[in-house]
Design a protein around this motif. Structure first.
Motif, mmCIF file in Angstrom:
data_model
loop_
_atom_site.group_PDB
_atom_site.id
_atom_site.type_symbol
_atom_site.label_atom_id
_atom_site.label_comp_id
_atom_site.label_asym_id
_atom_site.label_seq_id
_atom_site.Cartn_x
_atom_site.Cartn_y
_atom_site.Cartn_z
ATOM 1 N N MET A 55 0.716 -0.946 0.137
ATOM 2 C CA MET A 55 0.108 -0.007 -0.290
ATOM 3 C C MET A 55 1.144 1.402 -0.261
ATOM 4 O O MET A 55 0.456 2.151 -0.998
ATOM 5 N N SER A 56 2.069 1.233 0.712
ATOM 6 C CA SER A 56 3.107 2.740 0.983
ATOM 7 C C SER A 56 3.869 2.456 -0.724
ATOM 8 O O SER A 56 4.567 3.352 -0.803
ATOM 9 N N SER A 57 3.407 0.894 -1.247
ATOM 10 C CA SER A 57 4.565 1.754 -3.053
ATOM 11 C C SER A 57 3.956 2.777 -3.854
ATOM 12 O O SER A 57 4.538 3.323 -4.474
ATOM 13 N N PHE A 58 2.438 3.060 -3.252
ATOM 14 C CA PHE A 58 1.665 3.616 -4.360
ATOM 15 C C PHE A 58 2.131 5.664 -3.874
ATOM 16 O O PHE A 58 1.774 5.823 -5.118
ATOM 17 N N LEU A 59 3.077 5.906 -2.928
ATOM 18 C CA LEU A 59 2.757 6.782 -2.204
ATOM 19 C C LEU A 59 4.459 6.960 -2.903
ATOM 20 O O LEU A 59 4.859 7.767 -3.349
ATOM 21 N N PHE A 60 5.640 6.037 -3.445
ATOM 22 C CA PHE A 60 6.486 6.244 -3.636
ATOM 23 C C PHE A 60 6.788 6.538 -5.023
ATOM 24 O O PHE A 60 7.138 7.395 -5.857
ATOM 25 N N TYR A 61 5.278 5.839 -5.822
ATOM 26 C CA TYR A 61 5.456 6.125 -6.897
ATOM 27 C C TYR A 61 4.640 7.343 -7.410
ATOM 28 O O TYR A 61 5.418 7.598 -8.735
ATOM 29 N N LEU A 62 3.792 7.594 -6.297
ATOM 30 C CA LEU A 62 4.031 9.186 -6.481
ATOM 31 C C LEU A 62 4.676 9.980 -6.375
ATOM 32 O O LEU A 62 4.786 11.229 -7.242
ATOM 33 N N GLY A 63 4.943 10.017 -5.229
ATOM 34 C CA GLY A 63 6.835 11.264 -5.433
ATOM 35 C C GLY A 63 7.317 10.727 -6.856
ATOM 36 O O GLY A 63 8.309 12.042 -7.179
ATOM 37 N N ALA A 64 7.683 9.333 -7.024
ATOM 38 C CA ALA A 64 8.942 9.567 -8.657
ATOM 39 C C ALA A 64 7.319 10.372 -8.960
ATOM 40 O O ALA A 64 8.503 10.891 -10.189
ATOM 41 N N PHE A 65 7.066 10.013 -9.656
ATOM 42 C CA PHE A 65 6.143 10.911 -10.652
ATOM 43 C C PHE A 65 5.871 12.785 -11.015
ATOM 44 O O PHE A 65 6.514 13.410 -11.624
ATOM 45 N N ILE A 66 5.769 12.997 -8.764
ATOM 46 C CA ILE A 66 6.067 14.453 -8.402
ATOM 47 C C ILE A 66 8.144 14.895 -9.222
ATOM 48 O O ILE A 66 8.019 15.582 -9.785
ATOM 49 N N TRP A 67 8.280 14.480 -9.484
ATOM 50 C CA TRP A 67 9.767 14.221 -9.200
ATOM 51 C C TRP A 67 10.214 13.974 -10.524
ATOM 52 O O TRP A 67 10.861 15.062 -10.822
ATOM 53 N N ALA A 68 9.757 13.673 -11.463
ATOM 54 C CA ALA A 68 10.258 13.238 -12.794
ATOM 55 C C ALA A 68 9.951 14.681 -13.381
ATOM 56 O O ALA A 68 10.291 15.362 -14.371
ATOM 57 N N PHE A 69 8.875 15.448 -13.037
ATOM 58 C CA PHE A 69 8.056 16.382 -13.203
ATOM 59 C C PHE A 69 8.500 17.329 -13.125
ATOM 60 O O PHE A 69 8.516 18.820 -13.159
ATOM 61 N N ALA A 70 8.968 17.705 -11.455
ATOM 62 C CA ALA A 70 9.451 18.516 -11.124
ATOM 63 C C ALA A 70 11.065 18.755 -11.050
ATOM 64 O O ALA A 70 11.160 20.084 -10.473
ATOM 65 N N SER A 71 11.714 18.418 -11.438
ATOM 66 C CA SER A 71 13.212 18.282 -11.530
ATOM 67 C C SER A 71 13.605 19.682 -12.718
ATOM 68 O O SER A 71 12.520 19.199 -13.851
ATOM 69 N N HIS A 72 14.823 19.715 -12.342
ATOM 70 C CA HIS A 72 14.917 21.124 -13.468
ATOM 71 C C HIS A 72 15.711 19.876 -15.059
ATOM 72 O O HIS A 72 15.636 20.818 -15.978
ATOM 73 N N SER A 73 15.517 19.276 -14.888
ATOM 74 C CA SER A 73 15.912 18.438 -15.980
ATOM 75 C C SER A 73 16.037 16.300 -16.190
ATOM 76 O O SER A 73 15.376 16.173 -14.981
ATOM 77 N N ALA A 74 15.672 16.082 -17.586
ATOM 78 C CA ALA A 74 15.343 15.185 -17.404
ATOM 79 C C ALA A 74 16.718 13.774 -16.973
ATOM 80 O O ALA A 74 16.207 12.945 -16.337
ATOM 81 N N TRP A 75 18.009 14.716 -17.411
ATOM 82 C CA TRP A 75 18.812 13.714 -16.634
ATOM 83 C C TRP A 75 18.855 13.846 -15.195
ATOM 84 O O TRP A 75 18.961 12.793 -14.143
ATOM 85 N N ARG A 76 18.406 14.544 -14.414
ATOM 86 C CA ARG A 76 17.754 14.806 -13.023
ATOM 87 C C ARG A 76 17.486 13.543 -12.842
ATOM 88 O O ARG A 76 16.693 13.516 -11.496
ATOM 89 N N ALA A 77 15.551 13.838 -12.964
ATOM 90 C CA ALA A 77 14.179 13.307 -13.371
ATOM 91 C C ALA A 77 14.803 11.868 -13.553
ATOM 92 O O ALA A 77 14.788 11.071 -12.218
ATOM 93 N N TRP A 78 16.029 11.149 -14.195
ATOM 94 C CA TRP A 78 16.194 9.703 -14.403
ATOM 95 C C TRP A 78 17.297 9.550 -12.994
ATOM 96 O O TRP A 78 17.190 8.632 -11.922
ATOM 97 N N LEU A 79 17.941 10.236 -12.618
ATOM 98 C CA LEU A 79 18.867 9.970 -11.546
ATOM 99 C C LEU A 79 18.195 10.521 -10.146
ATOM 100 O O LEU A 79 18.850 9.532 -9.636
ATOM 101 N N GLY A 80 17.352 11.144 -9.716
ATOM 102 C CA GLY A 80 16.552 10.883 -9.420
ATOM 103 C C GLY A 80 15.395 10.245 -8.430
ATOM 104 O O GLY A 80 15.377 9.726 -7.269
#
Length: 101
Positions: A55-80
């Motif tokens: 159940m908590s994995s859904f929160l990690f998935y949501l956090g990854a989505f937010i991080w992917a589009f909030a980061s400054h570059s696509a490379w930083r999104a992949w790295l993060g």
């Protein structure tokens, strides 16, 4: 930079596509690794630990989505997204091999 018919450069479109792939596939890897780690390490009965971990994995998935589009570059999104996934995967593997009877 070559513009397309919609006025957006190809490099921008590729960066957005890369972020989408990072969010989808990298987010899935992060959520899976976090869910497995929590289900192994939580001091609960096995069924409860697995349920809380999944159940908590859904929160990690949501956090990854937010991080992917909030980061400054696509490379930083992949790295993060991939770096924590690799760390959690390593911890999962070590936990499996060390705690194996």
């Amino acid at each position: 930079m070559k513009s397309t018919a919609a006025g957006l450069p190809l490099s921008y479109r590729l960066a957005v596509a890369s972020r989408c792939l990072a969010a989808l596939f990298g987010g899935y890897a992060l959520a899976a690794m976090a869910g497995v780690l929590l289900s192994q390490w939580l001091p609960l009965p096995r069924a409860d630990a697995v349920q809380v971990g999944m159940m908590s994995s859904f929160l990690f998935y949501l956090g990854a989505f937010i991080w992917a589009f909030a980061s400054h570059s696509a490379w930083r999104a992949w790295l993060g997204i991939l770096l924590p996934s690799l760390v959690l995967g390593t911890i999962n593997g070590l936990t499996y091999w060390v705690a194996r009877p």
